[in-house]
Design a protein around this motif. Structure first.
Motif, PDB file in Angstrom:
ATOM      1  N   ALA A 244      -5.372   8.311 -10.656  1.00 32.93           N
ATOM      2  CA  ALA A 244      -4.531   7.106 -10.601  1.00 32.93           C
ATOM      3  C   ALA A 244      -3.166   7.378 -11.229  1.00 32.93           C
ATOM      4  CB  ALA A 244      -5.235   5.948 -11.308  1.00 32.93           C
ATOM      5  N   GLY A 245      -3.165   8.112 -12.342  1.00 33.40           N
ATOM      6  CA  GLY A 245      -1.892   8.460 -12.994  1.00 33.40           C
ATOM      7  C   GLY A 245      -1.037   9.323 -12.072  1.00 33.40           C
ATOM      8  N   ALA A 246      -1.693  10.247 -11.379  1.00 34.15           N
ATOM      9  CA  ALA A 246      -0.951  11.132 -10.473  1.00 34.15           C
ATOM     10  C   ALA A 246      -0.412  10.355  -9.278  1.00 34.15           C
ATOM     11  CB  ALA A 246      -1.852  12.276 -10.001  1.00 34.15           C
ATOM     12  N   ALA A 247      -1.190   9.370  -8.814  1.00 32.35           N
ATOM     13  CA  ALA A 247      -0.706   8.540  -7.693  1.00 32.35           C
ATOM     14  C   ALA A 247       0.555   7.790  -8.120  1.00 32.35           C
ATOM     15  CB  ALA A 247      -1.787   7.568  -7.246  1.00 32.35           C
ATOM     16  N   ALA A 248       0.532   7.246  -9.345  1.00 29.35           N
ATOM     17  CA  ALA A 248       1.701   6.493  -9.826  1.00 29.35           C
ATOM     18  C   ALA A 248       2.907   7.419  -9.950  1.00 29.35           C
ATOM     19  CB  ALA A 248       1.380   5.831 -11.164  1.00 29.35           C
ATOM     20  N   ALA A 268       1.323   0.700 -16.305  1.00 30.64           N
ATOM     21  CA  ALA A 268       1.736   0.366 -14.936  1.00 30.64           C
ATOM     22  C   ALA A 268       0.576   0.436 -13.958  1.00 30.64           C
ATOM     23  CB  ALA A 268       2.858   1.302 -14.482  1.00 30.64           C
ATOM     24  N   VAL A 269      -0.515   1.094 -14.345  1.00 30.90           N
ATOM     25  CA  VAL A 269      -1.704   1.139 -13.475  1.00 30.90           C
ATOM     26  C   VAL A 269      -2.593  -0.060 -13.826  1.00 30.90           C
ATOM     27  CG1 VAL A 269      -3.813   2.426 -12.946  1.00 30.90           C
ATOM     28  CG2 VAL A 269      -1.626   3.640 -13.163  1.00 30.90           C
ATOM     29  N   VAL A 270      -2.973  -0.805 -12.782  1.00 30.70           N
ATOM     30  CA  VAL A 270      -3.721  -2.049 -12.987  1.00 30.70           C
ATOM     31  C   VAL A 270      -5.218  -1.783 -12.863  1.00 30.70           C
ATOM     32  CG1 VAL A 270      -4.145  -4.347 -12.012  1.00 30.70           C
ATOM     33  CG2 VAL A 270      -1.811  -3.405 -12.090  1.00 30.70           C
TER      34      VAL A 270
END
Ligand SMILES: NC(=O)C1=CN([C@@H]2O[C@H](COP(=O)(O)OP(=O)(O)OC[C@H]3O[C@@H](n4cnc5c(N)ncnc54)[C@H](O)[C@@H]3O)[C@@H](O)[C@H]2O)[C@@H](O)CC1
Ligand SMILES: Nc1ncnc2c1ncn2[C@@H]1O[C@H](COP(=O)(O)OP(=O)(O)O)[C@@H](O)[C@H]1O
Ligand SMILES: [K+]
Length: 459
Positions: A244-248, A268-270
């Motif tokens: 998820a962090g990498a996607a952001a 910022a990731v929900v």
């Protein structure tokens, strides 16, 4: 891999021969082409040989003809050159080159080592493993040389196979185009790979990766047009968090982590509870879904995996979700799909059937209807239409969690463009570039931090 080769075509021996035939039909003589090849190789030898004595091995075919041509050109340039052969007669252009060579010539058995060895024994015409005595002489002469330059392919390598055999060269000068043995398998035996452009037109559906072109957001963009990514987690929440962090950081407009564990990589990731996955998958704003990192293989994982596969969302399938997927189920999907297996996951899903890694990955893409990113030191990205791209990411990536990062980037790129081949190429390039920027001995958690810089280089 030599960065100057970005975007270079990779062709089979048959495709190379067909391209040569077309070149002859267009009026170029075989001798002219061989001379072009010989001059290109001689130039590279001269760059590195620094006037040291040269031994050229000339085999029975056109690779040997190139060898005689290199010897002839180097001697003209003042080099001290000896040629060693297997004692055959030559035909066609190779015979012309043989006749041009008037310098010292010995049998391979009698050749003594010299500081520079030019290997023109066998090229793309090798039909069986080299006989043990010849192989032994080749290995001895190569081990005693200070510099080994292979003409076209390291002798003993089969052009169309994953590299696994052949002399260990310091430099390989590929002629006209790269061949599979230069780019998949144990490619280190090619040493520094150089491509001699012989001005032969070759097919372009298989290439080395090149830096992608990305576009900055426009005034009209907002978080949903930039791409809403949902990462579906499972029993090992850390892996989904990494993804998820990498996607952001990989450029997504909005990232939701659907996991029982409410921890997120940053604010910022929900975080969402995964009990409403069906509703999340029905969200028309959804750009891409990633499932697999840390999913587990229990009943709950199976349910989530089947829900994702049955949806019509653009989907990246990684890790455990690959173990839960079936080819038939994938082939039924109409929405864009990217699979990111390492070799174990690949073999489990698609089998260990024959062919080189390029052929096996293309076949997997055809069977599944998905873009397949077959990971590893020789990463192959293949599309169902036969297009394929090869990348050689830094070996420092061989550490836990970097695959989760790649899957996250792929989801972000897929959400941005909805074009799965483009997204896969962008992801593999950005991942490798982030690894280079991270320097040695990074951990996966630190990798995504370098994505903004990698993205900046593509704008
Ligand atoms: N076709 C052309 O006009 C050009 C070809 N080029 C060169 O030509 C090469 C291909 O030439 P060829 O098709 O003649 O093939 P090779 O020169 O690679 O070798 C084929 C020859 O080796 C024999 N052979 C194969 N395996 C053997 C083994 N294990 N033990 C003993 N003998 C074996 C074959 O019977 C044949 O005589 C390329 O790799 C490249 O170096 C370049 O000169 C560019 C132009
Ligand atoms: N020796 C290597 N050289 C280059 N890249 C590698 C090497 N080993 C692994 N990688 C890359 O590292 C990543 C590892 O992914 P994966 O095996 O799924 O690990 P994990 O599941 O622990 O994240 C892939 O992108 C792969 O291509
Ligand atoms: K060779």
């Amino acid at each position: 891999m030599n960065p100057a080769l970005a975007g270079a075509s990779i062709v089979t021996a048959a495709q190379m021969r067909a391209a040569e035939v077309a070149c002859f039909a267009a009026g170029v003589s075989q001798v002219a082409l061989m001379e072009r090849a010989a001059r290109a190789v001689a130039q590279q030898v001269a760059r590195f040989a620094r006037s040291r004595p040269v031994l050229v091995l000339a085999g029975p075919g056109n690779n040997g003809g190139d060898g005689f041509g290199v010897a002839w050109v180097l001697a003209e340039w003042g080099y001290d050159v000896t040629v060693a052969t297997l004692g055959q007669d030559w035909n066609g252009a190779a015979a012309v080159m043989r006749d041009r060579w008037t310098g010292p010539t010995t049998d391979l058995d009698d050749a003594t080592p010299r500081p520079v060895l030019v290997d023109g024994l066998f090229g793309i015409g090798l039909t069986r493993p080299i006989a043990a005595p010849v192989r032994g002489r080749l290995a001895t002469l190569a081990a005693a040389a200070e510099l080994v330059v292979a003409i076209d392919v390291p002798s003993g390598s089969f052009a169309d196979q994953d590299a696994s055999d052949g002399v260990e060269a310091d430099i390989t000068v590929a002629l006209g185009a790269l061949k599979p043995c230069h780019v998949v398998g144990d490619t280190a035996r090619c040493g520094h790979l150089i491509l001699a452009d012989l001005a032969i037109a070759v097919p372009g559906d298989t290439r080395l990766i090149a830096r992608p072109v990305l576009h900055p957001p426009s005034r009209a963009d907002h978080k949903y047009t930039r791409g809403l990514v949902i990462v579906i987690g499972g029993t090992m929440p850390g892996a989904a968090r990494l993804a998820a962090g990498a996607a952001a950081r990989g450029g997504a407009g909005y990232v939701v982590l659907a996991s029982d564990d409410a921890r997120v990589p940053f604010d910022a990731v929900v975080s969402r509870k995964p009990d409403a996955i069906a509703a999340m998958l029905a969200d028309p704003k959804l750009g891409a879904v990633l499932i697999g990192p840390g999913l587990g293989r229990d009943d709950e994982a199976r349910t989530r995996s089947e829900e994702a596969a049955a949806s019509d969302c653009p989907l990246v399938i990684d890790g455990d979700a690959l173990a839960l997927a079936s080819i038939d189920q994938l082939a039924c999907r109409t929405a864009p799909t990217i699979l990111t297996p390492h070799s174990g996951e690949f073999d489990r899903l698609f089998g260990t059937g024959g062919g080189n890694k390029l052929e096996r990955t293309r076949d997997a893409a055809r069977r599944s209807g998905a873009i397949v990113v077959h990971k590893g030191a020789d990463t192959v990205i293949a599309a169902p239409d036969g297009q394929s791209i090869v990348a050689h990411p830094p070996a420092w990536l061989s550490t836990a969690g970097t695959g989760d990062v790649l899957a996250g980037i792929a989801a972000a790129r897929l959400a941005a463009s909805r074009d799965p081949m483009r997204a896969a190429i962008e992801a593999v390039w950005l991942h490798a570039r982030a690894a280079s920027l991270a320097g040695p001995a990074f951990v996966a958690d630190g990798l995504a931090m370098h994505l903004p810089q990698a993205i900046a280089e593509c704008l």
